[in-house]
Scaffold this active site. Structure first.
Site, mmCIF file in Angstrom:
data_model
loop_
_atom_site.group_PDB
_atom_site.id
_atom_site.type_symbol
_atom_site.label_atom_id
_atom_site.label_comp_id
_atom_site.label_asym_id
_atom_site.label_seq_id
_atom_site.Cartn_x
_atom_site.Cartn_y
_atom_site.Cartn_z
ATOM 1 N NE ARG A 62 51.171 28.829 36.245
ATOM 2 C CZ ARG A 62 52.199 28.060 35.952
ATOM 3 N NH1 ARG A 62 52.080 26.743 35.985
ATOM 4 N NH2 ARG A 62 53.358 28.570 35.616
ATOM 5 C CG ASP A 102 53.419 27.273 29.813
ATOM 6 O OD1 ASP A 102 53.473 26.944 30.994
ATOM 7 O OD2 ASP A 102 52.583 28.094 29.377
ATOM 8 N NE ARG A 121 58.306 30.326 31.902
ATOM 9 C CZ ARG A 121 57.263 30.543 32.705
ATOM 10 N NH1 ARG A 121 56.304 29.653 32.806
ATOM 11 N NH2 ARG A 121 57.184 31.645 33.418
ATOM 12 C CG HIS A 139 49.667 28.428 32.091
ATOM 13 N ND1 HIS A 139 50.989 28.488 31.724
ATOM 14 C CD2 HIS A 139 49.517 29.364 33.058
ATOM 15 C CE1 HIS A 139 51.601 29.414 32.441
ATOM 16 N NE2 HIS A 139 50.740 29.958 33.257
HETATM 17 N N1 LIG Z 1 48.836 33.000 32.155
HETATM 18 C C1 LIG Z 1 50.129 33.202 32.404
HETATM 19 O O1 LIG Z 1 50.977 32.666 31.703
HETATM 20 C C2 LIG Z 1 50.495 34.089 33.556
HETATM 21 C C3 LIG Z 1 51.827 34.492 33.752
HETATM 22 C C4 LIG Z 1 52.109 35.320 34.827
HETATM 23 C C5 LIG Z 1 51.109 35.710 35.710
HETATM 24 N N2 LIG Z 1 49.839 35.286 35.502
HETATM 25 C C6 LIG Z 1 48.737 35.671 36.414
HETATM 26 O O2 LIG Z 1 48.413 37.038 36.249
HETATM 27 C C7 LIG Z 1 47.730 37.480 37.411
HETATM 28 C C8 LIG Z 1 48.276 38.815 37.851
HETATM 29 O O3 LIG Z 1 49.598 38.682 38.328
HETATM 30 P P1 LIG Z 1 50.399 39.975 38.828
HETATM 31 O O4 LIG Z 1 51.779 39.514 39.146
HETATM 32 O O5 LIG Z 1 50.219 41.084 37.852
HETATM 33 O O6 LIG Z 1 49.630 40.315 40.192
HETATM 34 P P2 LIG Z 1 49.622 41.727 40.930
HETATM 35 O O7 LIG Z 1 49.191 41.468 42.315
HETATM 36 O O8 LIG Z 1 50.896 42.450 40.695
HETATM 37 O O9 LIG Z 1 48.488 42.538 40.160
HETATM 38 C C9 LIG Z 1 47.140 42.208 40.212
HETATM 39 C C10 LIG Z 1 46.368 43.498 40.133
HETATM 40 O O10 LIG Z 1 44.977 43.171 40.048
HETATM 41 C C11 LIG Z 1 44.292 44.187 40.746
HETATM 42 N N3 LIG Z 1 42.936 43.764 41.067
HETATM 43 C C12 LIG Z 1 42.514 42.933 42.051
HETATM 44 N N4 LIG Z 1 41.185 42.811 42.017
HETATM 45 C C13 LIG Z 1 40.761 43.572 40.981
HETATM 46 C C14 LIG Z 1 39.478 43.846 40.432
HETATM 47 N N5 LIG Z 1 38.362 43.311 40.929
HETATM 48 N N6 LIG Z 1 39.416 44.671 39.375
HETATM 49 C C15 LIG Z 1 40.529 45.226 38.865
HETATM 50 N N7 LIG Z 1 41.754 44.998 39.323
HETATM 51 C C16 LIG Z 1 41.866 44.175 40.383
HETATM 52 C C17 LIG Z 1 45.155 44.487 41.948
HETATM 53 O O11 LIG Z 1 44.849 45.750 42.511
HETATM 54 C C18 LIG Z 1 46.549 44.421 41.344
HETATM 55 O O12 LIG Z 1 46.995 45.693 40.902
HETATM 56 C C19 LIG Z 1 47.892 36.360 38.436
HETATM 57 O O13 LIG Z 1 46.716 35.573 38.478
HETATM 58 C C20 LIG Z 1 49.037 35.548 37.879
HETATM 59 O O14 LIG Z 1 49.021 34.204 38.320
HETATM 60 C C21 LIG Z 1 49.509 34.515 34.440
#
Ligand SMILES: NC(=O)c1ccc[n+]([C@@H]2O[C@H](COP(=O)([O-])OP(=O)(O)OC[C@H]3O[C@@H](n4cnc5c(N)ncnc54)[C@H](O)[C@@H]3O)[C@@H](O)[C@H]2O)c1
Length: 312
Positions: A87, A147, A150, A174
């Site tokens: 991450r 987490d 989980r 995280h």
């Molecule tokens: N914190 C947590 O527990 C947790 C859990 C799961 C995923 N995540 C994180 O969430 C994030 C998103 O994951 P995802 O699977 O949805 O990815 P994804 O690729 O499916 O979606 C990301 C979206 O962001 C959009 N995007 C990119 N740049 C942008 C901008 N400047 N403005 C607006 N939209 C923009 C893209 O077009 C895309 O639709 C990742 O960083 C992932 O690591 C965090």
């Protein structure tokens, strides 16, 4: 909430939107994404189901104005973890994105609570806190709520006792340096190390290490299988949004936010159990932890700080 805005209509953003609609969390929901066709497609798909949920309206687009006057803005936009990528490797890519988004969000929704979900969530939350100067709990991240869920599930399976009776917090970053406050973990008040005669007996140190390893690596296995994680983070985020609606009762959730320097744990965002309510992420609960557990939290703070220093 009157208006919940979600930045990023990808796996995570749309799963949060779906969960929020299902739970009747927002009267108005907006989706913002640079990929306009995707945002509109998701909006139309969700709108087609409005008959089956509590009354709500949905808007979407690639203009930040769709988020105008939101009460809460959830940030999920960004690159996601590639298979094998930690991450923290994501930090530089997503920090740039956050730096461009936050000023635009603040301009259209100056009073909104900002809830960061994009990874690395601790690093990005600290950046957002620095950018906005808000240390009042109105800028925070989903942290280790997922987490902890989980972990609680694994313990629930082990004892065949429902998750809601298991009290155990994953804390710190995280990510790979997260840790568990085992010394305060309990089931209905009984410590996990107590003389359990059911559910396979007490959880010893060897098993604690194995459970922590499983929790830390859960996302990697899911990403290897389906390319992303979405459902559990959406449910975890919905729980945080529920807490943000409550004015008379706080919830206890391990979200990530600025640390009180008096704690002596460091000065960047990591997760510890906090009171969350309509005012945002409030005080950290009194810490019940061994010296080893505190040392692990400090190591986690150091990991987040080291990434921040590389990308600042
Ligand atoms: N914190 C947590 O527990 C947790 C859990 C799961 C995923 N995540 C994180 O969430 C994030 C998103 O994951 P995802 O699977 O949805 O990815 P994804 O690729 O499916 O979606 C990301 C979206 O962001 C959009 N995007 C990119 N740049 C942008 C901008 N400047 N403005 C607006 N939209 C923009 C893209 O077009 C895309 O639709 C990742 O960083 C992932 O690591 C965090």
């Amino acid at each position: 909430l009157n208006h919940l805005a979600i930045i990023g209509a990808g796996n995570v953003g749309t799963a949060i939107a779906f969960t929020a609609l299902n739970r009747g969390i927002a009267r108005h929901l907006s989706l913002y994404d640079v990929d306009r066709p995707r945002a509109i497609g998701e909006m139309l798909d969700l709108r087609d189901g409005l008959q089956f949920v509590r009354p709500a309206t949905i808007e979407a687009g690639d203009q930040m104005s769709v988020c105008a006057d939101a009460d809460v803005v959830v940030i999920t936009a960004g690159a996601k973890q590639r298979p094998g990528e930690t991450r923290l490797d994501l930090a530089a890519r997503n920090a740039g994105l956050l730096r461009s988004l936050v000023p635009d969000i603040i301009q259209v929704a100056p009073d909104a609570v900002l809830l960061i979900v994009t990874n690395p969530v601790d690093v990005l939350t600290q950046l957002a806190v620095d950018m906005t100067g808000r240390v009042d709990g109105t800028v925070f991240g989903s942290g280790t709520v997922l987490d902890s869920s989980r972990l609680r599930h694994l313990i629930a399976l082990r004892f065949a006792i429902a998750e809601r009776h298991i009290h155990a917090h994953v804390v710190g970053e995280h990510g790979d340096s997260e840790t568990v406050l085992w010394s305060s973990a309990n089931i209905g008040g009984a410590p996990l190390t107590a003389a359990w005669t059911t559910g396979g007996g007490p959880i010893d140190e060897v098993e604690q290490a194995r459970l922590l390893h499983q929790v830390r690596n859960a996302a990697y296995e899911i990403i290897a299988g389906k390319g992303a994680t979405s459902w559990a983070i959406a449910l975890a985020t919905a729980q945080i949004l529920d807490a943000l609606e409550q004015t008379t009762q706080s919830s206890v959730l391990p979200v990530t936010g600025p640390l009180d320097p008096d704690l002596g744990l460091g000065d960047v965002c990591v997760s510890l159990p906090r009171l969350v309510d309509a005012k945002g992420a409030g005080p950290i609960l009194p810490l019940v932890a061994t010296d080893e557990e505190l040392a692990a939290v400090r190591a986690s703070v150091a990991a987040v700080r080291s990434t921040l220093e590389k990308i600042r």
